[in-house]
Design an enzyme around this catalytic site. Structure first.
Site, PDB file in Angstrom:
ATOM      1  N   LYS A   1       0.783  -1.125  -0.121  1.00  8.89           N
ATOM      2  CA  LYS A   1      -0.090   0.097  -0.206  1.00  8.89           C
ATOM      3  C   LYS A   1       0.785   1.382  -0.192  1.00  8.89           C
ATOM      4  O   LYS A   1       0.684   2.195  -0.753  1.00  8.89           O
ATOM      5  CB  LYS A   1      -0.922  -0.010   1.190  1.00  8.89           C
ATOM      6  CG  LYS A   1      -1.706   1.382   1.466  1.00  8.89           C
ATOM      7  CD  LYS A   1      -2.504   1.591   0.195  1.00  8.89           C
ATOM      8  CE  LYS A   1      -3.207   2.985   0.402  1.00  8.89           C
ATOM      9  NZ  LYS A   1      -3.939   3.325   1.729  1.00  8.89           N
ATOM     10  N   LEU A   2       1.882   1.271   0.684  1.00  7.92           N
ATOM     11  CA  LEU A   2       2.766   2.509   0.754  1.00  7.92           C
ATOM     12  C   LEU A   2       3.559   2.653  -0.448  1.00  7.92           C
ATOM     13  O   LEU A   2       3.733   3.722  -1.072  1.00  7.92           O
ATOM     14  CB  LEU A   2       3.764   2.290   2.000  1.00  7.92           C
ATOM     15  CG  LEU A   2       3.047   2.265   3.296  1.00  7.92           C
ATOM     16  CD1 LEU A   2       4.126   2.377   4.254  1.00  7.92           C
ATOM     17  CD2 LEU A   2       2.224   3.631   3.570  1.00  7.92           C
TER      18      LEU A   2
END
Length: 301
Positions: free
Chosen positions: A172-173
């Site tokens: 996600k990052l």
């Protein structure tokens, strides 16, 4: 799925996600630290719990979509005797965006208290959440990942398995790094075009017709052209995500030069009082930097 489901966190993203889940017929109970959206969820078919303890007492699976790590700890009563009461025998699904290290630690604590844990952060903002077009990244034990994959179908268009915790949050990052730098670049390009006297509607037309166009760029350029700062992804949330990416980069000893510039710009935008509006409001920080250049120019230039 016959298990009872709880959903905690009815913010910009959580509300449409929970609405889609309730409309699918899932046996859904909701609770939020802010009750503003309760009527919306009741209308969609959800039950509203009287308290967070009431939700945990009746639900086998509890989804968390909260703003930050402190809120998750508060809702779970982490590091108190009530933590085990809330998580034991339950599957906790963390759809919030946190640091990978925090998620790993939370998963360990839940396991030590006889609970189960799956990461399920999402890629997408309010509009994809409303349209059930989110991408959900999943990490955890395979049998629980499959349970959550089935559970989140009404909220998303695709799920991606990312191995063990914290693989989903790390993914996600990485996705957020691209999103933040892309939208910030689009905003700076809009500022550049505007200051050169280019008609912004034509600028949008040129971008939308070209090879760089995407669903995100089309939405964001339209917001910039119309000066629509209604929130899809808030400045404060983007600033938090920028910080998480920068910290994760430093944890493994890598540079993040583009992200670091963006992080500074979103901090400046929040300081200007724009934290609650959409991320394209970063144009205000860019405009402020331009004004600084204007003031620093020698007289007569």
């Amino acid at each position: 799925m016959n298990k009872s489901i709880g959903f905690i966190g009815l913010g910009v993203m959580g509300t449409p996600m929970a609405v889609n889940l309730a409309r699918s017929g899932a046996p859904l109970t909701v609770w939020s630290r802010s009750p503003d959206q309760y009527d919306t969820l009741r209308a969609a078919g959800a039950t509203v719990a009287e308290s967070v303890d009431a939700l945990f007492s009746k639900c086998d699976i509890v989804i968390l979509m909260l703003a930050h790590e402190a809120a998750i700890d508060e809702v779970l009563a982490r590091r108190t005797p009530r933590f085990e009461q809330r998580v034991a025998g339950r599957l906790i699904v963390n759809m919030s965006t946190t640091s990978p290290g925090y998620s790993r630690s939370l998963g360990d604590d839940i396991a030590a208290s006889q609970g189960d844990y799956v990461e399920a952060p999402v890629s997408g903002s309010r509009k994809p959440a409303e349209d059930a077009q989110l991408v959900v990244m999943l990490a955890g034990p395979p049998e629980h990942v499959e349970t959550v994959r089935e559970l989140v179908r009404p909220m998303c268009r695709e799920t991606i398995t990312c191995g063990k915790v914290p693989g989903a949050l790390t993914m996600k990052l990485a996705v957020n790094l691209f999103l933040i730098t892309m939208v910030t670049g689009l905003t700076e390009a809009t500022h550049f075009a505007q200051r050169h006297g280019i008609d912004l509607a034509q600028f949008a037309q040129a971008l939308n017709a070209g090879p760089m166009a995407s669903n995100v760029s089309r939405v964001k350029i339209d917001k910039l052209v119309t000066q629509d700062f209604s929130v899809q992804a808030a400045i404060t949330d983007v600033l938090k995500n920028s910080r998480l990416v920068a910290e994760a980069a430093r944890d493994v000893g890598i540079a993040s030069p583009l992200l670091d510039v963006c992080h500074a710009l979103y901090g400046e935008t929040e300081a200007l009082g724009h934290g609650a509006i959409d991320m394209v409001a970063v144009i205000h920080a860019i405009e402020q930097r331009t004004a600084g250049l204007d003031r620093s120019a020698p007289a007569g230039q």
